[in-house]
Scaffold this active site. Structure first.
Site, short mmCIF file in Angstrom:
data_model
loop_
_atom_site.label_atom_id
_atom_site.label_comp_id
_atom_site.label_asym_id
_atom_site.label_seq_id
_atom_site.Cartn_x
_atom_site.Cartn_y
_atom_site.Cartn_z
N LYS A 94 26.80 -28.06 -35.09
CA LYS A 94 28.23 -28.35 -35.08
C LYS A 94 28.96 -27.35 -35.97
O LYS A 94 28.36 -26.62 -36.75
CB LYS A 94 28.50 -29.78 -35.58
CG LYS A 94 27.74 -30.86 -34.82
CD LYS A 94 28.36 -31.14 -33.48
CE LYS A 94 27.67 -32.32 -32.80
NZ LYS A 94 28.28 -32.66 -31.51
N LYS A 95 30.28 -27.35 -35.85
CA LYS A 95 31.11 -26.54 -36.74
C LYS A 95 32.47 -27.22 -36.88
O LYS A 95 32.89 -27.99 -36.02
CB LYS A 95 31.28 -25.12 -36.21
CG LYS A 95 32.04 -25.01 -34.89
CD LYS A 95 32.16 -23.57 -34.47
CE LYS A 95 32.84 -23.45 -33.10
NZ LYS A 95 32.95 -22.05 -32.66
N ILE A 106 35.69 -31.39 -35.29
CA ILE A 106 34.30 -30.97 -35.27
C ILE A 106 33.90 -30.76 -33.82
O ILE A 106 34.29 -31.52 -32.93
CB ILE A 106 33.39 -32.02 -35.95
CG1 ILE A 106 31.95 -31.50 -36.04
CG2 ILE A 106 33.43 -33.36 -35.24
CD1 ILE A 106 31.03 -32.37 -36.89
N CYS A 107 33.16 -29.69 -33.56
CA CYS A 107 32.74 -29.39 -32.20
C CYS A 107 31.40 -28.68 -32.25
O CYS A 107 30.89 -28.35 -33.32
CB CYS A 107 33.78 -28.51 -31.49
SG CYS A 107 33.98 -26.87 -32.21
N LYS A 108 30.81 -28.46 -31.09
CA LYS A 108 29.56 -27.72 -31.01
C LYS A 108 29.79 -26.28 -31.43
O LYS A 108 30.86 -25.71 -31.19
CB LYS A 108 29.00 -27.76 -29.59
CG LYS A 108 28.58 -29.15 -29.13
CD LYS A 108 28.05 -29.10 -27.70
CE LYS A 108 27.63 -30.48 -27.22
NZ LYS A 108 27.13 -30.45 -25.82
#
Length: 257
Positions: A94-95, A106-108
């Site tokens: 995640k990042k 937050i997302c992949k």
């Protein structure tokens, strides 16, 4: 909030802990610079204050946030601006991405595009190529790239989504309501007129066959089949004309092409 099942489009802090302050997004200003949607960087460094209580500066308003009893969390909420500040690295794969409206998402780490869920923002943030960052350092947001496509306002739900086709007069499926609409009104208008024309021609041909071959049909009953085919084709074309005449139209908002 660190679980893998968290919705990637939702803010990291739920509304139940928002307190009495509601974050608001600044008015959307179209900026030609790629930095218009560049999320502000952060540094997850925890430093104790004079009393020995761990604190951290808010990455939005720079106010001090008390971390006492919160060191197990990934993000903390500022009591001044009510925005989230990360204090740990994101979960594996995640990042973090901060929207220009200051909403922390937050997302992949392989995501190329993410949308802000706030109703008064609804920006679509385009992320650049993935950059490898060591686990000792917090993930830094990638530089946004200039998108290709069109921001389209859905004719069903009114939400905005990014349509990657570089031409109008196509059908698009809204990612919010999952319904199909036409991007631009030229396509449904053109097809509606075409189906009406073909349908009326088939009906007139059927009427002509009915009037002109009545005596012949009494001797050869297979003639009735040609009548039925002509009327059926005309009816199908008129039904399709009604479909294209009633389809919802989604209009482009801004073109990036």
């Amino acid at each position: 909030m660190a679980a893998d099942g968290v919705d990637e489009r939702s803010p990291l802090l739920s509304a139940s802990h928002s307190g009495s302050v509601t974050p608001t997004a600044p008015p959307y200003l179209q900026d030609s610079s790629p930095r218009a949607e560049l999320p502000p960087p952060y540094t997850a460094i925890v430093s104790p204050d004079a009393s020995g209580i761990p604190v951290i500066n808010c990455r939005v308003c720079q106010s001090l946030i008390n971390l006492d009893g919160k060191l197990h969390q990934h993000v903390v909420k500022c009591t001044v601006c009510n925005e989230a500040t990360p204090i740990k690295n994101p979960p594996a794969g995640k990042k973090y991405v901060r929207c220009p409206c200051n909403c922390l998402l937050i997302c992949k780490d392989t995501s190329r595009r993410i949308g802000c869920p706030r109703p008064n923002c609804r920006r679509i943030i385009n992320l650049g190529p993935v950059m490898l960052v060591s686990e000792e350092q917090p993930a830094q947001p990638a530089l946004p790239v200039q998108p290709e496509g069109t921001r389209v306002v859905c004719g069903h739900c009114g939400n905005t989504f990014l349509w990657m086709e570089l031409r109008f007069n196509t059908l698009a499926k809204c990612p919010h309501c999952k319904k199909i609409s036409s991007v631009g009104s030229a396509l449904p208008r053109r097809r509606c007129c075409a189906y009406i024309t073909i349908g009326m021609m088939c009906i007139f041909i059927g009427i002509g066959l009915t009037v002109g071959t009545q005596d012949f049909a009494r001797r050869f009953h297979a003639t009735y089949v040609s009548w039925a085919i002509a009327y059926l084709l005309g009816l199908v074309c008129l039904i399709r004309a009604c479909y294209w005449g009633a389809i919802r139209v989604s209009y482009p908002e801004h073109s990036f092409a």
